[in-house]
Design an enzyme around this catalytic site. Structure first.
Site, PDB file in Angstrom:
ATOM      1  CG  LEU A   1      -1.871  -1.440   1.619  1.00  0.00           C
ATOM      2  CD1 LEU A   1      -2.238  -1.362   2.914  1.00  0.00           C
ATOM      3  CD2 LEU A   1      -2.658  -1.373   0.392  1.00  0.00           C
TER       4      LEU A   1
ATOM      5  CG  ASP B   1       2.361 -11.097  -3.880  1.00  0.00           C
ATOM      6  OD1 ASP B   1       3.279 -11.678  -4.421  1.00  0.00           O
ATOM      7  OD2 ASP B   1       2.358 -10.476  -2.836  1.00  0.00           O
TER       8      ASP B   1
END
Lengths: 327, 414, 173
Positions: B64, B298
């Site tokens: 992120l 992923d």
């Protein structure tokens, strides 16, 4: 699987009409294209015998030599070939300048595109780099620029593969009944891969790979190659022996114990050569490591055609550039 | 907020539900299934006729870098819980960093973030990170992300320490030495294309080592991103022997194989690498079987530049949030699995891996994370449809299904 | 006066003999013939026999000297040129089957000069179909002819070596 792959994805070397747009690898090069290159090379060979060793075919065209990986030999042969076609040749020492400043490969290409380039001859240390360039040129709409792969990583060296095929055809005429042995560090060799694919397309009778396990890639059988670890067995009745150069870094103990042990088992000596056919030819892409992969007496002997490979190489490169420039 | 979701096909794998049922949400929890609770007045009503209603998806791995953008993307794609690896900048080896991350995520009110804490300080693989403190701050397990631990003694001690508190350790099964020079699976494609190979042995050797260490230390081990048939077989066998090991697979690895590298397509460079067609089949089978507990995205966002270089120099990985649900549905469709089984791998089974029995299901009292999606309408992956996924996605041209219609996260309709 | 194509094509063998007689009075002991592939090479070979010329016949392929490389690319079948004599200081007769725009002749002359400096170059052709685009005229020619748009005059050779004319189409669409 390999066949399915090249069919299902458009070969970036060919344009929409199947004509050669770039020369990136011998793999996926249709037989008629290979034949045209070899036939055309024959005419260029004759040019090199004249007083004026030039034809005006590429007059006004600019050929940019982009050698990200150094090689004076290969760059020189491309330069000679381009000049014999009357092209303007610009040598870019990219290995030192722009990439050192952090400029990416494609940034460098973009810069060069705005300098009226007609052809890029590219050598790069990473497999696949010329494909990236070709794809980028297509994306920015520069179909007028052609890419010639002068060697990418361990993947391909198509002009070497083609000149090797020219050499074999010159001496042996027909591929169908030939037994060709490739000896040496095939794992790291772009020449070996290019030779292999071209030999398959040309319908070579039997292709053999001779090397210790540490120097062989897996899956060679799937590519139609017979693998030998015993050179005596592998050379038996061969028509063509292609010796690969063993690079210094391979001899440092990680993949091979020493040059001496390698020469004993995999070096080409007159005794080993005698196991091949009496009229077998010995080839080597150069430069040779005498006493490591090849004995001097063989390199200088009557069966070696190594110097002719160089002459043929110029003609083949002229043919490649001539054909590309016209497409 | 009171929300009712009516007329949908309710699929709640943990509780064995796959039927038309209405769902009622109040105060951030599931209030009722089937019949509205007495006196229930919905502030928002969702008509889910023709759609599937399932627990919000739980993604066991997503990076992120730009928190708001990624969490918004996750939520928009039905993912209500994201587990992020500790290889942030700076590394998540300080409790205060973890607290700050969780606070920022909560403030955004999009998908929930459950971070993995660093196993060692700075992920250097040497000294232990403050695992107890990190767990208190909110870390659900401890990991080295993609960083190798070459010192087995340090790894052994880290596992012992984690086992002290019954913390789980999540590790990538890839031997650093065997893999370090490679860029692609050591198979036919690499041989043809002249790419340095990563042998299957890199995974199996690592799995063997990690399982032995897990057995000795008693730590709960989770293997991240299996890639080979041999690897799946080893996990299956270890489980049969009673070892406390779980594992996951990345959604891309269920659908792609080494052949998708094509002409050096850098979009097909992953870590672990895409392996053979046979390996892919074994991963799908293992996931269906449940030997592989969960499938994750992923998710690895990167600048376009990262892939605009030769294959061997390209960054590994790809965006995945947008594709998690579609790829799970495609797998189910292609292998003839029930939606319940397939969705379990991104809901209840994923929740079990992180030890959160309140997430990933829709029984009364569960956290109200709900995903409503259209499982029927098909669309094609094109560069335009997925500008963020990238032009040269190896999945380009594939027909997908799975379009999100509504998402409820923590009881809030997004 | 150029004639329209007769319904029956003329006998190329007779034309050959006629061309040879045109050339005979102008030959020197050092004269060499150079034929342009492939029709011109056949004609040159036959002329050598008819005229009893001592020197071997040269053959040239002008593919590398053409001026339409940019549009048409390299011809798929290029053959090596073969000049088995010294060009320097020698009188040459360039031989072709059909003379048209003159561009092939220009290319051939340029190529010849890359072998050396000839004393003189003359041009001998069987047929001249006019429509010149360059200032080139044959010194020797036996047949002037007009063709329609898209029509092509082609010289063929039988197994016996006998040369003959045929019509073809060349539709530049």
């Amino acid at each position: 699987m390999a066949e399915m792959l090249t069919q299902s994805r458009l070969n970036p070397q060919l344009d929409a009409e199947g004509k050669l747009q770039h020369l990136l690898s011998t793999e996926g090069l249709p037989l008629p294209v290979i034949t045209q290159i070899l036939d055309t090379a024959e005419s260029f060979l004759e040019v090199s015998d004249r007083d004026v060793k030039k034809v005006p075919l590429l007059r006004g065209k600019s050929v940019f030599n982009l050698f990200f990986e150094n090689s004076t030999r290969t760059r020189t042969t491309f330069e000679i070939a381009a000049k014999r076609l009357s092209a303007d040749v610009i040598n870019l020492d990219v290995s030192r300048s722009s990439t050192a400043k952090g400029e990416t490969l494609l940034d460098t290409i973009d810069n060069l595109c705005s300098m009226h380039a007609d052809m890029f001859v590219v050598r790069h240390a990473t497999s696949g780099a010329p494909f990236l360039i070709a794809e980028h040129l297509k994306r920015i709409g520069r179909d007028d620029i052609h890419v010639v792969n002068a060697g990418d990583g361990r993947h391909a060296h198509p002009t070497q593969g083609l000149l090797d095929m020219y050499t074999i055809r010159h001496y042996k005429k027909d591929f169908a009944n030939l037994r060709v042995a490739i000896v040496g560090d095939i794992l790291h060799s772009r020449v070996a891969r290019s030779d292999l694919h071209a030999l398959r397309t040309l319908g070579c009778g039997e292709i053999r790979a001779i090397a210790p396990k540490t120097l062989l890639p897996g899956y060679l059988e799937q590519l139609g190659v017979k693998v030998f670890h015993d050179m005596n067995e592998g050379l038996r009745d061969c028509d063509v022996v292609i010796m690969l150069r063993l690079q210094n870094e391979r001899m440092n103990g990680a993949l091979l114990p020493s040059a001496g042990e390698y020469f004993k088992r995999y070096g080409l000596t007159p005794e080993k050569l005698a196991l091949a056919k009496p009229d077998a030819i010995v080839m080597h892409p150069g430069p040779m490591n005498r006493g490591v992969e090849i004995d001097s007496s063989v390199a200088d002997g009557p069966q070696a055609v190594i110097l002719n490979q160089v002459t043929f190489g110029i003609a083949v490169r002229m043919a490649v550039m001539g054909i590309l420039a016209g497409n | 907020m009171n929300i009712s979701i009516k007329n949908g096909r309710l699929i709640d794998p943990k509780n064995g539900i796959d039927t038309r049922q209405d769902l009622f949400i109040a105060d951030g929890r599931i209030a009722a299934v089937g019949q509205a609770p007495a006196g229930f007045v919905p502030e928002r009503e969702i008509d889910a006729a023709g759609y599937v209603v399932c627990p919000g998806l739980i993604d066991l791995s997503a990076r992120l870098p730009s928190l708001e953008a990624e969490l918004a993307c996750a939520a928009a794609n039905g993912i209500t819980t994201v587990v992020c690896p500790p290889d942030t900048r700076p590394v998540l080896d300080e409790p205060s960093l973890v607290e700050r991350l969780i606070q920022r995520a909560e403030a955004l009110g999009l998908a929930r973030v459950l971070p993995l804490g660093a196993l060692t300080k700075g992920l250097q693989g040497q000294t232990l990170a403050s695992m107890a403190g990190l767990a208190s701050a909110g870390c659900v397990a401890f990991s080295q992300a993609s960083q190798p631990v070459t010192d087995l003694q340090s790894l052994y001690r880290a596992m012992q320490y984690a086992a002290t508190y019954d913390f789980a350790v999540w590790l990538r099964p890839q031997d650093y030495q065997l893999a370090k020079d490679g860029v692609a699976h050591d198979g036919e494609m690499a041989a043809r294309l002249g790419l340095a190979g990563i042998p299957v042995a890199a995974e199996t050797v690592a799995i063997a080592t990690l399982i032995e260490l897990a057995k000795s230390t008693g730590v709960r081990l989770h293997l991240m991103r299996l890639s080979s048939a041999a690897g799946v077989a080893m996990v299956r066998e270890a489980k049969a022997r009673g070892v406390a090991v779980s594992c996951d697979v990345a959604a891309h690895h269920l659908h792609l194989a080494e052949e998708d590298i094509g002409y050096f397509n850098a979009q097909a460079r992953f870590d672990p690498p895409l392996r053979s067609v046979a390996d892919r089949a074994a991963l799908r089978f293992g996931l269906a079987e449940g030997v592989i507990q969960a499938v994750c995205s992923d998710h690895t966002p990167m600048e376009a530049d990262g892939k605009q270089v030769p294959f061997g120099e390209a960054e590994v990985g790809a965006r995945g949030l947008e594709l998690l649900l579609p790829l799970v549905l495609a797998w189910a469709r292609e292998d003839g699995l029930s939606l319940g089984t397939a969705l379990a791998r991104v809901t209840s089974d994923a929740a079990a891996v992180i030890g959160r029995s309140d997430l990933g299901h829709l029984a009364v009292g569960a956290v109200a994370d709900v995903c409503v999606f259209d499982a029927e309408t098909e669309w094609t992956i094109t560069p335009d449809a997925f500008t963020s996924v990238g032009r040269n996605s190896p999945l380009a041209g594939r027909t997908m299904s799975g379009r999100i219609q509504a998402v409820v996260a923590g009881g809030r309709l997004l | 006066m150029p004639e329209a194509i007769p319904t029956q094509l003329p006998d190329a063998e007779l034309q050959l003999a006629s061309l040879a007689e045109q050339l005979r009075p102008h030959l020197t002991p050092d004269t060499a013939l150079v034929g342009i592939y492939s029709g011109g090479a056949w004609v040159a070979e036959r002329l050598k026999q008819l005229l009893d010329i001592r020197e071997e016949v040269g053959q040239i392929d002008v593919s590398f000297y053409r001026d339409d490389f940019a549009e048409k690319g390299l011809h798929p079948q290029v053959r090596p040129s073969h000049i088995p004599f010294e060009v320097e200081g020698r009188p040459l007769i360039l031989v072709d089957d059909v003379l048209y725009t003159g561009r092939t002749t220009r290319a051939a002359i340029n190529e010849l000069f890359d072998y050396g400096r000839p004393a003189r170059v003359e041009l001998a052709v069987l047929a001249d179909r006019g429509e010149r685009e360059l200032p080139i005229e044959p010194g020797y020619c036996v047949w002037e002819v007009d063709l329609e748009e898209g029509e092509e005059l082609i010289l063929g050779r039988e197994e016996s070596g006998r040369l003959f004319w045929k019509m073809g189409r060349n539709d530049r669409g």
